[in-house]
Enzyme design. Structure first.
Site, PDB file in Angstrom:
ATOM      1  N   HIS A 170     -26.589  -8.399  15.531  1.00 54.85           N
ATOM      2  CA  HIS A 170     -27.714  -7.852  16.288  1.00 54.85           C
ATOM      3  C   HIS A 170     -28.706  -7.265  15.278  1.00 54.85           C
ATOM      4  O   HIS A 170     -28.302  -6.812  14.199  1.00 54.85           O
ATOM      5  CB  HIS A 170     -27.310  -6.702  17.204  1.00 54.85           C
ATOM      6  CG  HIS A 170     -26.257  -7.002  18.211  1.00 54.85           C
ATOM      7  ND1 HIS A 170     -24.911  -6.983  17.929  1.00 54.85           N
ATOM      8  CD2 HIS A 170     -26.360  -7.281  19.535  1.00 54.85           C
ATOM      9  CE1 HIS A 170     -24.222  -7.241  19.027  1.00 54.85           C
ATOM     10  NE2 HIS A 170     -25.071  -7.431  20.018  1.00 54.85           N
ATOM     11  N   ASP A 211     -27.787  -3.808  14.087  1.00 50.62           N
ATOM     12  CA  ASP A 211     -26.631  -3.723  13.186  1.00 50.62           C
ATOM     13  C   ASP A 211     -27.050  -3.712  11.725  1.00 50.62           C
ATOM     14  O   ASP A 211     -26.330  -3.171  10.873  1.00 50.62           O
ATOM     15  CB  ASP A 211     -25.697  -4.935  13.349  1.00 50.62           C
ATOM     16  CG  ASP A 211     -25.242  -5.164  14.757  1.00 50.62           C
ATOM     17  OD1 ASP A 211     -25.113  -4.178  15.498  1.00 50.62           O
ATOM     18  OD2 ASP A 211     -25.008  -6.338  15.113  1.00 50.62           O
ATOM     19  N   HIS A 247     -14.426 -10.780  28.376  1.00 45.69           N
ATOM     20  CA  HIS A 247     -15.319 -10.718  29.527  1.00 45.69           C
ATOM     21  C   HIS A 247     -14.786 -11.565  30.679  1.00 45.69           C
ATOM     22  O   HIS A 247     -14.942 -11.199  31.848  1.00 45.69           O
ATOM     23  CB  HIS A 247     -16.715 -11.190  29.138  1.00 45.69           C
ATOM     24  CG  HIS A 247     -17.388 -10.313  28.138  1.00 45.69           C
ATOM     25  ND1 HIS A 247     -18.645 -10.579  27.631  1.00 45.69           N
ATOM     26  CD2 HIS A 247     -16.984  -9.164  27.540  1.00 45.69           C
ATOM     27  CE1 HIS A 247     -18.982  -9.632  26.772  1.00 45.69           C
ATOM     28  NE2 HIS A 247     -17.986  -8.770  26.690  1.00 45.69           N
ATOM     29  N   ASP A 266     -16.794 -16.110  22.027  1.00 44.78           N
ATOM     30  CA  ASP A 266     -16.433 -14.871  21.346  1.00 44.78           C
ATOM     31  C   ASP A 266     -14.939 -14.704  21.531  1.00 44.78           C
ATOM     32  O   ASP A 266     -14.447 -14.657  22.668  1.00 44.78           O
ATOM     33  CB  ASP A 266     -17.168 -13.675  21.956  1.00 44.78           C
ATOM     34  CG  ASP A 266     -18.516 -13.429  21.315  1.00 44.78           C
ATOM     35  OD1 ASP A 266     -18.951 -14.274  20.510  1.00 44.78           O
ATOM     36  OD2 ASP A 266     -19.143 -12.405  21.633  1.00 44.78           O
ATOM     37  N   ASP A 312     -11.656  -5.337  23.170  1.00 46.65           N
ATOM     38  CA  ASP A 312     -12.111  -6.097  21.990  1.00 46.65           C
ATOM     39  C   ASP A 312     -11.078  -6.139  20.871  1.00 46.65           C
ATOM     40  O   ASP A 312     -11.379  -5.849  19.711  1.00 46.65           O
ATOM     41  CB  ASP A 312     -13.425  -5.520  21.444  1.00 46.65           C
ATOM     42  CG  ASP A 312     -14.601  -5.755  22.367  1.00 46.65           C
ATOM     43  OD1 ASP A 312     -14.627  -6.799  23.036  1.00 46.65           O
ATOM     44  OD2 ASP A 312     -15.499  -4.891  22.433  1.00 46.65           O
ATOM     45  N   ASP A 321     -15.456 -11.336  18.012  1.00 45.87           N
ATOM     46  CA  ASP A 321     -16.070 -10.135  18.584  1.00 45.87           C
ATOM     47  C   ASP A 321     -14.958  -9.112  18.816  1.00 45.87           C
ATOM     48  O   ASP A 321     -14.717  -8.654  19.929  1.00 45.87           O
ATOM     49  CB  ASP A 321     -16.786 -10.486  19.884  1.00 45.87           C
ATOM     50  CG  ASP A 321     -17.671  -9.357  20.369  1.00 45.87           C
ATOM     51  OD1 ASP A 321     -17.784  -8.346  19.662  1.00 45.87           O
ATOM     52  OD2 ASP A 321     -18.246  -9.483  21.463  1.00 45.87           O
TER      53      ASP A 321
END
Length: 436
Positions: free
Chosen positions: A100, A103, A270, A295, A308, A338
């Site tokens: 990102h 980041d 997710h 991910d 995660d 991720d």
């Protein structure tokens, strides 16, 4: 040149399944040929910049546990973090990374400062990529952490926030293109609601559609050749997110005429939050023609939130990569970890150990999946199960050549009285277990 952060740790190498060295691969061999292709080229591993180098180790009940020397919001610290990150990519042998904007750059006081900071660090990354050979799998914009996005980015009730977010995405697409990124990801962490009492769902969905169209239009305007990806998630941080799961996103894309422009980055964790298995989401995305990338992580099955963690379940990985391979494999996508360390895992070596374990687990899953495909272990029983639809009459039925009246006449005149057949679920589950 070594930063010294990882001490005297050397490049991670393959030592075979009997090795007890925690800093060696036991199953992942980049050059091993699987179904006629190098393992590295099948898996296309990437390291997530945010969880690996930016996450401080906090949780809802406690603050920072990781004490990293780059944990300052300055350009000097950002470049030190980049030095450590690219050293890490080289030690691990990861061909890709993802980031990102927030980041990698210091947070500025204005949009112009953010853009200036991002451009400076992108130039630094370009030098690092050239020196190490590491490539960018995808870039994205953080449109969820800053307080300006507390009510959403694209779906915000304030048009100025929409505009700020759109301009930020433009700079991030530019950065991704400059670094040769093969995809650009949109994740709507705040694109949802906490309560319907202050939410106009119809308006917010229309805003989200306009935002996504702007992204696609800009991609074509600048000639960006990468893939635009949406990452579904049902909730967290918002109570309900509009990109809930694969089926929901597909309906949204169809409504806005974007089903041929945008694909999906599907995260295992997710999928679990949405009440699905990982393989369900992968299979459905393949069936709908919108599979793009993954991910790779896992959730704690008891906690009920997004933990995660690094993957460690080979049967799950085997079924996931079975659907990836069955759909033709990755095109521009890959396997992005991720995943983040547990907040008690303080040692620099833990960063490598977590990724090594995940890569080994994925390698085992890939090889099991490839063997199942080569042996037609699942595809042949599936073909047998649906064989009746291959007859000439059934094909006419499927193509819509018979009306409901004609079908009824056929059933009556032929005294059709079908009998159920075994689904063989237990047998197929046992078949999978033979391969893992």
């Amino acid at each position: 040149m070594s930063t010294g952060f990882f001490g005297d740790i050397q490049k991670v190498k393959y030592e075979g399944p009997d090795s007890t060295n925690p800093l060696a691969f036991r199953h992942y061999q980049p050059d091993e040929i699987v179904m006629g292709k190098r393992m590295e080229d099948h898996l296309r591993f990437a390291v997530a910049y945010w969880h690996t180098f930016t996450w401080p180790g906090g949780d809802p009940f406690g603050g920072q546990t990781f004490l990293r020397p780059w944990f300052e919001d300055t350009m000097k610290a950002a470049k030190l973090k980049a030095d450590v990150a690219f050293e890490f990519f080289s030690l691990l042998g990861s061909p890709y990374y993802c980031f990102h904007d927030a980041d990698v750059r210091p947070e500025g006081k204005t949009f112009a400062e953010n853009t200036k900071n991002l451009n400076e660090i992108v130039d630094y990354f370009a030098e690092k990529q050239a020196a190490t050979g590491t490539k960018l799998l995808w870039g994205t914009a953080n449109l969820f952490s800053h307080r300006r996005y507390m009510s959403g980015a694209a779906t915000n009730p304030d048009p100025d926030v929409f505009a700020f977010a759109a301009a930020t995405v433009k700079t991030c697409i530019d950065a991704t293109q400059k670094l040769g990124g093969e995809n650009y990801v949109l994740w709507g962490g705040r694109e949802g609601y906490e309560t319907l009492l202050n939410t106009d769902i119809g308006r917010e969905l229309d805003q989200l559609g306009r935002f996504l169209n702007l992204v696609v239009e800009y991609k074509h305007k600048i000639g960006y050749k990468g893939t635009i990806l949406i990452e579904p998630k049902p909730q967290e941080p918002t109570k309900h997110q509009y990109d809930y799961d694969v089926a929901t996103v597909y309906g949204f894309l169809k409504k806005h005429g974007l089903e041929n422009e945008v694909k999906l980055n599907i995260e295992q964790g997710h999928a679990i939050l949405a009440g699905h298995s990982f393989e369900h989401e992968l299979a459905l995305a393949n069936a709908l023609g919108i599979f793009g990338s993954i991910d790779m992580n896992r959730n704690d099955y008891q906690s009920g939130w997004d933990t995660d963690q690094f993957p460690n379940n080979v049967p799950e990985m085997a079924l996931a990569y079975y659907h990836v391979l069955a759909g033709g494999g990755f095109k521009t996508g890959g396997t992005n970890f991720d995943s983040k360390l547990r907040r008690q895992s303080l040692d620099p070596a833990d960063l490598l150990i977590g990724h090594i374990g995940g890569m080994d687990c994925c390698a085992r899953g890939l090889k099991a999946a490839a063997k199942m495909i080569e042996d037609k272990a699942l595809s042949q029983p599936l073909a047998d199960r649906y064989a009746g639809w291959e007859s000439a009459e059934a094909q006419k039925l499927f193509r819509g050549e018979y009306s409901l009246d004609e079908i009824t006449h056929y059933v009556e005149s032929h005294d059709v009285n079908p009998q159920p057949r075994s689904g063989k679920q237990e047998l197929l589950e046992n078949v999978v277990n033979r391969y893992v």
